[in-house]
Design a protein around this motif. Structure first.
Motif, PDB file in Angstrom:
ATOM      1  N   TYR A   1      43.911  67.297 -18.130  1.00 48.82           N
ATOM      2  CA  TYR A   1      43.050  68.475 -18.348  1.00 48.82           C
ATOM      3  C   TYR A   1      43.833  69.563 -19.065  1.00 48.82           C
ATOM      4  O   TYR A   1      43.368  70.175 -20.024  1.00 48.82           O
ATOM      5  N   LYS A   2      45.064  69.794 -18.610  1.00 47.16           N
ATOM      6  CA  LYS A   2      45.887  70.865 -19.195  1.00 47.16           C
ATOM      7  C   LYS A   2      46.258  70.576 -20.650  1.00 47.16           C
ATOM      8  O   LYS A   2      46.597  71.483 -21.411  1.00 47.16           O
ATOM      9  N   SER A   3      46.209  69.280 -21.025  1.00 45.63           N
ATOM     10  CA  SER A   3      46.610  68.935 -22.400  1.00 45.63           C
ATOM     11  C   SER A   3      45.474  69.148 -23.414  1.00 45.63           C
ATOM     12  O   SER A   3      45.671  68.996 -24.611  1.00 45.63           O
ATOM     13  N   MET A   4      44.284  69.525 -22.943  1.00 43.07           N
ATOM     14  CA  MET A   4      43.127  69.638 -23.860  1.00 43.07           C
ATOM     15  C   MET A   4      43.134  70.971 -24.593  1.00 43.07           C
ATOM     16  O   MET A   4      42.355  71.872 -24.287  1.00 43.07           O
ATOM     17  N   LYS A   5      44.012  71.097 -25.573  1.00 47.25           N
ATOM     18  CA  LYS A   5      44.191  72.407 -26.222  1.00 47.25           C
ATOM     19  C   LYS A   5      42.965  72.828 -27.046  1.00 47.25           C
ATOM     20  O   LYS A   5      42.500  73.961 -26.930  1.00 47.25           O
ATOM     21  N   PHE A   6      42.474  71.910 -27.872  1.00 45.25           N
ATOM     22  CA  PHE A   6      41.341  72.310 -28.718  1.00 45.25           C
ATOM     23  C   PHE A   6      40.080  72.513 -27.862  1.00 45.25           C
ATOM     24  O   PHE A   6      39.272  73.396 -28.131  1.00 45.25           O
ATOM     25  N   THR A   7      39.965  71.711 -26.802  1.00 45.12           N
ATOM     26  CA  THR A   7      38.808  71.864 -25.899  1.00 45.12           C
ATOM     27  C   THR A   7      38.774  73.280 -25.311  1.00 45.12           C
ATOM     28  O   THR A   7      37.702  73.875 -25.167  1.00 45.12           O
ATOM     29  N   GLN A   8      39.950  73.821 -24.981  1.00 43.22           N
ATOM     30  CA  GLN A   8      39.981  75.191 -24.441  1.00 43.22           C
ATOM     31  C   GLN A   8      39.462  76.182 -25.483  1.00 43.22           C
ATOM     32  O   GLN A   8      38.803  77.166 -25.145  1.00 43.22           O
ATOM     33  N   CYS A   9      39.773  75.914 -26.770  1.00 45.87           N
ATOM     34  CA  CYS A   9      39.249  76.796 -27.835  1.00 45.87           C
ATOM     35  C   CYS A   9      37.721  76.695 -27.890  1.00 45.87           C
ATOM     36  O   CYS A   9      37.026  77.705 -28.032  1.00 45.87           O
TER      37      CYS A   9
ATOM     38  N   LEU B   1      33.355  72.087 -17.459  1.00 50.76           N
ATOM     39  CA  LEU B   1      32.995  72.004 -18.872  1.00 50.76           C
ATOM     40  C   LEU B   1      33.898  71.010 -19.603  1.00 50.76           C
ATOM     41  O   LEU B   1      33.433  70.166 -20.368  1.00 50.76           O
ATOM     42  N   ALA B   2      35.212  71.102 -19.335  1.00 47.68           N
ATOM     43  CA  ALA B   2      36.169  70.234 -20.031  1.00 47.68           C
ATOM     44  C   ALA B   2      35.944  68.771 -19.634  1.00 47.68           C
ATOM     45  O   ALA B   2      35.921  67.878 -20.496  1.00 47.68           O
ATOM     46  N   LEU B   3      35.759  68.511 -18.326  1.00 49.17           N
ATOM     47  CA  LEU B   3      35.599  67.128 -17.882  1.00 49.17           C
ATOM     48  C   LEU B   3      34.284  66.554 -18.396  1.00 49.17           C
ATOM     49  O   LEU B   3      34.205  65.403 -18.829  1.00 49.17           O
ATOM     50  N   PHE B   4      33.244  67.392 -18.365  1.00 41.46           N
ATOM     51  CA  PHE B   4      31.949  66.931 -18.884  1.00 41.46           C
ATOM     52  C   PHE B   4      32.078  66.578 -20.370  1.00 41.46           C
ATOM     53  O   PHE B   4      31.659  65.502 -20.805  1.00 41.46           O
TER      54      PHE B   4
ATOM     55  N   ASP C   1      39.652  61.058 -27.552  1.00 45.25           N
ATOM     56  CA  ASP C   1      39.964  59.629 -27.731  1.00 45.25           C
ATOM     57  C   ASP C   1      41.456  59.413 -27.498  1.00 45.25           C
ATOM     58  O   ASP C   1      41.871  58.422 -26.890  1.00 45.25           O
ATOM     59  N   ALA C   2      42.264  60.355 -27.977  1.00 50.44           N
ATOM     60  CA  ALA C   2      43.725  60.218 -27.820  1.00 50.44           C
ATOM     61  C   ALA C   2      44.096  60.260 -26.334  1.00 50.44           C
ATOM     62  O   ALA C   2      44.950  59.476 -25.877  1.00 50.44           O
ATOM     63  N   ILE C   3      43.466  61.119 -25.574  1.00 47.86           N
ATOM     64  CA  ILE C   3      43.763  61.196 -24.125  1.00 47.86           C
ATOM     65  C   ILE C   3      43.405  59.878 -23.454  1.00 47.86           C
ATOM     66  O   ILE C   3      44.184  59.320 -22.674  1.00 47.86           O
ATOM     67  N   LEU C   4      42.242  59.355 -23.802  1.00 50.38           N
ATOM     68  CA  LEU C   4      41.775  58.099 -23.198  1.00 50.38           C
ATOM     69  C   LEU C   4      42.716  56.952 -23.549  1.00 50.38           C
ATOM     70  O   LEU C   4      43.088  56.137 -22.699  1.00 50.38           O
ATOM     71  N   LYS C   5      43.134  56.925 -24.821  1.00 48.81           N
ATOM     72  CA  LYS C   5      44.030  55.858 -25.299  1.00 48.81           C
ATOM     73  C   LYS C   5      45.362  55.929 -24.543  1.00 48.81           C
ATOM     74  O   LYS C   5      45.889  54.918 -24.074  1.00 48.81           O
ATOM     75  N   ALA C   6      45.873  57.162 -24.405  1.00 49.96           N
ATOM     76  CA  ALA C   6      47.167  57.333 -23.740  1.00 49.96           C
ATOM     77  C   ALA C   6      47.095  56.869 -22.285  1.00 49.96           C
ATOM     78  O   ALA C   6      48.095  56.468 -21.701  1.00 49.96           O
ATOM     79  N   LYS C   7      45.910  56.887 -21.704  1.00 51.80           N
ATOM     80  CA  LYS C   7      45.777  56.466 -20.304  1.00 51.80           C
ATOM     81  C   LYS C   7      45.641  54.947 -20.190  1.00 51.80           C
ATOM     82  O   LYS C   7      45.569  54.420 -19.083  1.00 51.80           O
ATOM     83  N   GLY C   8      45.551  54.279 -21.349  1.00 54.84           N
ATOM     84  CA  GLY C   8      45.530  52.811 -21.382  1.00 54.84           C
ATOM     85  C   GLY C   8      44.441  52.204 -20.518  1.00 54.84           C
ATOM     86  O   GLY C   8      44.709  51.316 -19.715  1.00 54.84           O
ATOM     87  N   GLY C   9      43.246  52.731 -20.626  1.00 52.67           N
ATOM     88  CA  GLY C   9      42.129  52.119 -19.902  1.00 52.67           C
ATOM     89  C   GLY C   9      41.879  52.725 -18.533  1.00 52.67           C
ATOM     90  O   GLY C   9      40.838  52.524 -17.948  1.00 52.67           O
TER      91      GLY C   9
END
Ligand code: HEM
Length: 488
Positions: free
Chosen positions: A346-354, A447-450, A329-337
């Motif tokens: 993609y590179k910022s998804m730290k927890f997703t990589q875990c 996987l991350a994008l999905f 949600d934070a990534i989406l918000k930061a992109k402002g729509g």
């Protein structure tokens, strides 16, 4: 009871007894033969006798396949290994699986050594039954210059530059359009849908096929094909293995027809791997067919399973799911729509990589790899003779309680301090060495994008209790039927 039926029953009893005695005799001969082979000795430098690893080749023909099968279909997937580690006091032992005598290794150091010495002391060698499915020129069947050439073509297809731009764009388009369809349906089987979605991505890249009846049919053929990869290789009509061979034939015919079609209509432009292979000129049609078939198989079977399992694991771990929601949600918000993600997102998804690492560790979508020794190989005072099959059982390392705390529990936080996993010999879901999976970065990206698109768009409710099953490859018993609701 009349005399004739009585005589019939006696003959039947005699026949059963004779068969039983014959089976026992066969088994004893087989055991004796194994012991003879097991006593093969050689002399090391200090002139001490060196033995084969301990072990047993089990029953005639089926060996220890059923024990392995029982373990892989239970909720203790490591039981087959645990039992033998205890019995032989060794994590490297002799067995007989799926029609082949094999040295099974759950030792991470030895497995790393095996994988890193591909082409030198070991070479990929899949049992005859698996090779018949992969074909003579599927990447895992070829060696030397041809392997390097085809591996290079696969690496080029999936290199970073293409991932950053082409694949980033294509995966998001495909996932968005697929999820639109899912939203209309409301109820889906996640497993089947993910298979189809990832196959569509590969079919577009390799054969310029858009989602259609044809790609649906290809996806269905892969169900039989994949089931056969780890089935007992009995070629009687209707057996799992025979169905897999039949599916292979149809798939190869389809690719072959596409090659013919390209030659008959050279003016039609396609932007895909098949075009590049045909332009290359030096690769025979037979090689192209096997190579493309293997890429289609390797490229969708594993990643689509990983997608389904990641959602399943998150569903059963609300704390992790909430953390994922916060991250995305934070990534989406930061992109402002602006919904399309870029490489930096993609590179910022730290927890997703875990979550991805943990899904790969627990899911084991490629349970292990097969190699053949190119020369006598000494390991832990034992000798594996030249020409023997070795099964580096990656699952056994990933689920080893001695190496991973509460190894059977989904715990993505275990990776928080350990983000760079590329050199970790306790974690090799993509293999390593000269055959390191060329699709590893693509699989992670998909996987991350999905997960990003799925989690930011839907809430879901599982419609069935189900089990994780891991044989022949990981799947969910009921296919993960679920009801989808828009989050807004
Ligand atoms: C979760 C996803 C995946 C997993 C766990 C996985 C795992 C593996 C493993 C363990 C190997 C090594 C086999 C060996 O050494 O014998 C391998 C090889 C290979 N993988 Fe993957 N893979 C995945 C996704 C993909 C994708 C998306 C592609 C292609 C688009 C792909 C293409 C290949 C190819 C072509 C090879 C053979 C390389 C060679 O022998 O030179 N894989 N994969």
């Amino acid at each position: 009871m009349g005399k004739a039926p009585m005589a019939n029953q006696i003959s039947l009893l005699l026949a059963v007894l004779t068969a039983a005695v014959a089976a026992v005799a066969l088994h004893l001969i087989h055991r004796w033969w194994n012991v003879q082979k097991g006593e093969k000795k050689t002399n090391n430098d200090k002139n001490q006798a060196v033995h084969l690893p301990p072990g047993s080749t089990g029953w005639p023909l089926i060996g220890e396949t059923f024990s392995f099968y029982r373990s892989m279909t239970s909720n203790r997937r490591r039981k087959f290994i645990d039992d033998r580690e205890k019995r032989y006091n060794s994590d490297i032992f002799v067995s007989h699986l799926f029609g082949s005598q094999v040295v099974v290794s759950s030792d991470p150091q030895f497995n790393k050594y095996v994988l890193q010495n591909e082409g030198r002391f070991f070479q990929a060698h899949y049992p005859k039954a698996i090779k018949a499915l992969i074909g003579d020129y599927g990447l895992l069947s070829v060696h030397g210059d041809l392997q390097r050439k085809l591996h290079g073509i696969a690496v080029n297809l999936l290199m970073f530059e293409r991932l950053k731009f082409d694949f980033m764009e294509e995966i998001q388009n495909l996932v968005h359009s697929t999820l639109d369809r899912w939203a209309d349906k409301k109820e889906i089987s996640l497993q089947t849908e993910c298979h189809q979605m990832v196959l569509n991505l590969m079919a577009k890249q390799l054969l310029d096929l858009s989602p259609s009846k044809e790609t649906n049919e290809i996806c269905k053929l892969f169900v039989d094909y994949t089931n056969a990869v780890m089935a007992i290789p009995i070629k009687i009509p209707g057996s799992t293995y025979a169905k897999g061979l039949k599916a292979r034939k149809v798939l190869i015919r389809k690719i072959s027809n596409m090659i013919k079609d390209r030659r008959d209509h050279p003016h039609i432009v396609h932007k895909d791997l098949l075009t590049k292979l045909l332009e290359e000129g030096s690769i025979s049609d037979e090689i192209i067919c096997d190579f493309i078939l293997f890429l289609l198989f390797a490229g969708h079977e594993t990643s689509s399973r990983a997608m389904t399992f990641s959602v399943k694991f998150l569903t059963t771990c609300p704390k992790a799911l909430n953390q994922m929601k916060e991250e995305h949600d934070a990534i989406l918000k930061a992109k402002g729509g602006h919904k399309k993600l870029e490489w930096d997102d993609y590179k910022s998804m730290k927890f997703t990589q875990c979550v991805i690492n943990e899904t790969l560790r627990l899911g084991n979508f490629a349970p292990g790899v097969y190699r053949e020794t190119k020369e006598d190989t000494k390991v832990k005072d034992c000798l594996i003779p030249k020409g023997w099959l070795v099964f580096a059982f990656l699952t056994a390392t990933h689920l080893d309680e001695k190496l991973h705390n509460e190894a059977h529990t989904f715990n993505p936080w275990r990776w928080e301090l350990d983000q760079d996993v590329s050199n970790d010999h306790l974690f090799s879901p993509f293999g390593r060495g000269a055959r390191l999976c060329p699709g590893s970065h693509l699989a992670r990206l998909e996987l991350a994008l999905f997960l990003h698109i799925f989690i930011t768009r839907f809430r879901w409710e599982a419609l069935a209790d189900e089990h994780h099953l891991y044989f022949p490859l990981p799947y969910l018993s009921k296919g993960f039927p679920m009801c989808l609701y828009d989050r807004e």
